[in-house]
Design an enzyme around this catalytic site. Structure first.
Site, mmCIF file in Angstrom:
data_model
loop_
_atom_site.group_PDB
_atom_site.id
_atom_site.type_symbol
_atom_site.label_atom_id
_atom_site.label_comp_id
_atom_site.label_asym_id
_atom_site.label_seq_id
_atom_site.Cartn_x
_atom_site.Cartn_y
_atom_site.Cartn_z
ATOM 1 C CG HIS A 196 -4.259 4.381 -0.644
ATOM 2 N ND1 HIS A 196 -3.298 3.398 -0.650
ATOM 3 C CD2 HIS A 196 -4.457 4.705 -1.948
ATOM 4 C CE1 HIS A 196 -2.945 3.142 -1.898
ATOM 5 N NE2 HIS A 196 -3.624 3.920 -2.704
ATOM 6 C CE LYS A 252 -0.817 14.885 -5.499
ATOM 7 N NZ LYS A 252 -1.389 13.564 -5.686
ATOM 8 C CG ASP A 288 -1.844 1.169 1.230
ATOM 9 O OD1 ASP A 288 -1.421 2.288 0.891
ATOM 10 O OD2 ASP A 288 -3.029 0.977 1.528
ATOM 11 C CG HIS A 289 1.363 4.331 -3.164
ATOM 12 N ND1 HIS A 289 0.121 4.003 -3.630
ATOM 13 C CD2 HIS A 289 1.443 5.679 -3.248
ATOM 14 C CE1 HIS A 289 -0.516 5.114 -3.984
ATOM 15 N NE2 HIS A 289 0.265 6.147 -3.766
HETATM 16 C C1 BG6 Z 1 -3.613 4.668 -6.274
HETATM 17 C C2 BG6 Z 1 -4.986 4.718 -6.881
HETATM 18 O O1 BG6 Z 1 -3.502 3.609 -5.381
HETATM 19 O O2 BG6 Z 1 -3.362 5.880 -5.590
HETATM 20 C C3 BG6 Z 1 -5.129 5.918 -7.796
HETATM 21 O O3 BG6 Z 1 -5.228 3.525 -7.611
HETATM 22 C C4 BG6 Z 1 -4.755 7.188 -7.086
HETATM 23 O O4 BG6 Z 1 -6.456 6.014 -8.309
HETATM 24 C C5 BG6 Z 1 -3.403 7.037 -6.415
HETATM 25 O O5 BG6 Z 1 -4.716 8.247 -8.029
HETATM 26 C C6 BG6 Z 1 -3.106 8.234 -5.529
HETATM 27 O O6 BG6 Z 1 -1.786 8.123 -5.055
HETATM 28 P P1 BG6 Z 1 -0.974 9.418 -4.638
HETATM 29 O O7 BG6 Z 1 0.308 8.883 -4.116
HETATM 30 O O8 BG6 Z 1 -0.821 10.248 -5.880
HETATM 31 O O9 BG6 Z 1 -1.805 10.109 -3.622
#
Ligand code: BG6
Length: 481
Positions: free
Chosen positions: A236, A341, A173-174
């Site tokens: 997330h 954002k 989960d990044h």
């Molecule tokens: C991903 C989703 O896991 O996270 C995307 O599949 C989303 O839809 C993205 O845009 C958002 O990641 P970050 O790191 O840009 O907030």
């Protein structure tokens, strides 16, 4: 220097590989973090030659990496590691070629990164096993979402679990690789200041918002089946909630941290049946404007159904039934095509017990994950001059300013290195993923059962009005600062 290994990226020509994984690996290469003989092998169906794939990868890395970090020397070195194998991962007969390409060098680690649709996870794991590629030297990385429901996640986990031990499985989960997310743990567990007030007696509510301006880009086909709940909230946002709410782990190691997170997921009060009408809001963007640009409605996006009722926004009120958090609402919100954002966690404290001044406001702690990484504590202070006129002020910690020399690592860099080093602290354990689905499934069912179709919101607005009412009913409002 890290271990000698091969990393195979299934879904090697997809968005995730090209936009995130390869740039992250390039940075690790440039910083000298990869073993000299490590190979990166992209696997996908397109019939590309190695040189064509390298050119494709170069184009994407150039676009993602800061100009100063992209030198032709470093790229050359990186491209030498990069190989491409055209194969259909859904065909078991093709795995023999993969095994031959990998060979059988003793002591060399093999990492299989599945950046594919989750429907392929189980088959790939089984075919790897049949080809003799799933032994003690192998690790497998699974991208979210793991399945699209509890049952499908359990089925995937069960198959993976027959082939790999839990220690070999890295469910990514990044968000957990983001610097500020880890800082949240440092803030909570390395500063005695917060612990006494980190509980229901002092906290009025918590907000976790992940607002994006992006739409679905080239991922319409996937997104239209997933929606914001499965794409973002199930993973997330619930992970962020766990880190805010969990008890201090006994140690900072994979099992202790994950045990505490699972306890929080299990303590989430279920939202089911008619509850969905009071406690959740689904939205879908229609045409609007973001930063002066016209944005078409979601249902006009590429590969999206014209009468799609997939949600591109979700907001809900979660509650945690334990002593620390009883009665404290956790408001979660995420959406695409919103005003700007911004991902942040807001801890709203209760007001002082007895008011002495006219215009005081309760304190709040804002942990901003992006676009900037900062932690700010909003305090009341006195305006200069005669009289006790109060003003809200900020104690502001901007992490980019505190560490101006340090390049900000992308979440994937950190996590890929953790996989190579075998550290699963920032990865989701099987029971954690399943506990998250067990909470989310009844909400998805409730939406179906009570035909809760998404409320429209114009692109450029932070969701439908109903998301504001969700908080206003309890005298709260979204923090948009
Ligand atoms: C991903 C989703 O896991 O996270 C995307 O599949 C989303 O839809 C993205 O845009 C958002 O990641 P970050 O790191 O840009 O907030």
């Amino acid at each position: 220097m890290t271990l000698s290994c091969d990393m195979l990226v299934f879904g090697g020509s997809g968005d995730l590989a090209l936009h995130k994984l390869l740039p992250a690996l390039y940075h690790l290469h440039r910083d000298g973090r990869l073993a000299a003989d490590m190979r990166i092998i992209a696997v996908a169906r397109s019939p590309l030659q190695r040189s064509q794939y390298q050119a494709l990868a170069e184009r994407h890395c150039r676009a993602q990496v800061a100009r100063a970090d992209f030198t032709s020397d470093s790229w050359q070195g990186f491209a030498e590691r990069l190989d491409y194998l055209a194969m259909d991962a859904a065909q078991s007969a093709e795995y023999g070629r993969l095994a031959r390409l990998l060979g059988n060098p003793a002591g060399r680690l093999r990492i299989f990164y599945l950046a594919t649709a989750p429907a392929l996870f189980a088959a790939i794991a089984e075919y790897l096993a049949t080809a003799g590629l799933a032994d003690a030297r192998s690790r497998i990385v699974l991208e979210k979402p793991i399945g699209h429901s509890l049952a499908s996640a359990q089925a995937i986990n069960a198959t993976i679990g027959r082939v790999f031990s839990e220690a070999q499985v890295f469910r990514i989960d990044h968000y957990l690789g983001k610097e500020t997310v880890q800082n949240l743990m440092a803030l909570r567990f390395a500063n005695a200041l917060f612990e006494p007030v980190w509980r229901s007696g002092h906290i009025e509510h918590v907000q976790i918002s992940v607002n994006e301006t992006l739409g679905v880009e080239n991922r319409g086909a996937y997104y239209d089946r997933a929606g914001a709940m499965r794409d973002m909230l199930q993973n997330h946002l619930l992970q962020l909630l766990c880190l805010v709410a969990m008890e201090a782990p006994m140690r900072f190691d994979a099992e202790s941290v994950r045990n505490e997170k699972v306890r929080i997921l299990q303590a989430l009060r279920p939202i089911s049946g008619l509850d969905v009408q009071d406690r959740t809001v689904r939205g879908q963007y229609v045409a609007g404007q973001i930063a002066g640009q016209d944005v078409p409605a979601y249902y006009f996006e590429k590969q999206v159904d014209n009468d799609s009722d997939t949600e591109t926004f979700v907001a809900l009120r979660a509650e945690i039934d334990n002593w620390r958090w009883a009665g404290v609402p956790f408001y979660l919100r995420t959406g695409k095509r919103m005003a700007r954002k911004c991902s942040q966690i807001v801890i709203q404290f209760k007001p002082v017990p007895q008011r002495l001044f006219d215009n005081d406001q309760a304190n709040c702690l804002v942990i901003r994950l992006q676009p900037e990484e900062r932690i700010s504590l909003q305090l009341m202070g006195k305006s200069p001059g005669k009289g006790m006129r109060l003003t809200a002020m900020e104690l502001d910690l901007n992490l980019a300013q505190v560490f101006p020399q340090k390049r900000r690592w992308d979440a994937y860099e950190r996590l890929l290195l953790d996989v190579i080093e075998g550290d699963s602290t920032l990865f989701m354990r099987r029971d954690e993923v399943e506990a998250a689905w067990a909470w989310v499934d009844p909400i998805l069912d409730g939406w179906q059962q009570y035909y809760q179709s998404p409320r429209p919101y114009p692109a450029g607005r932070n969701g439908p009005e109903q998301a504001d009412s969700l908080l206003e009913r309890s005298g709260h409002q979204w923090f948009e600062g």
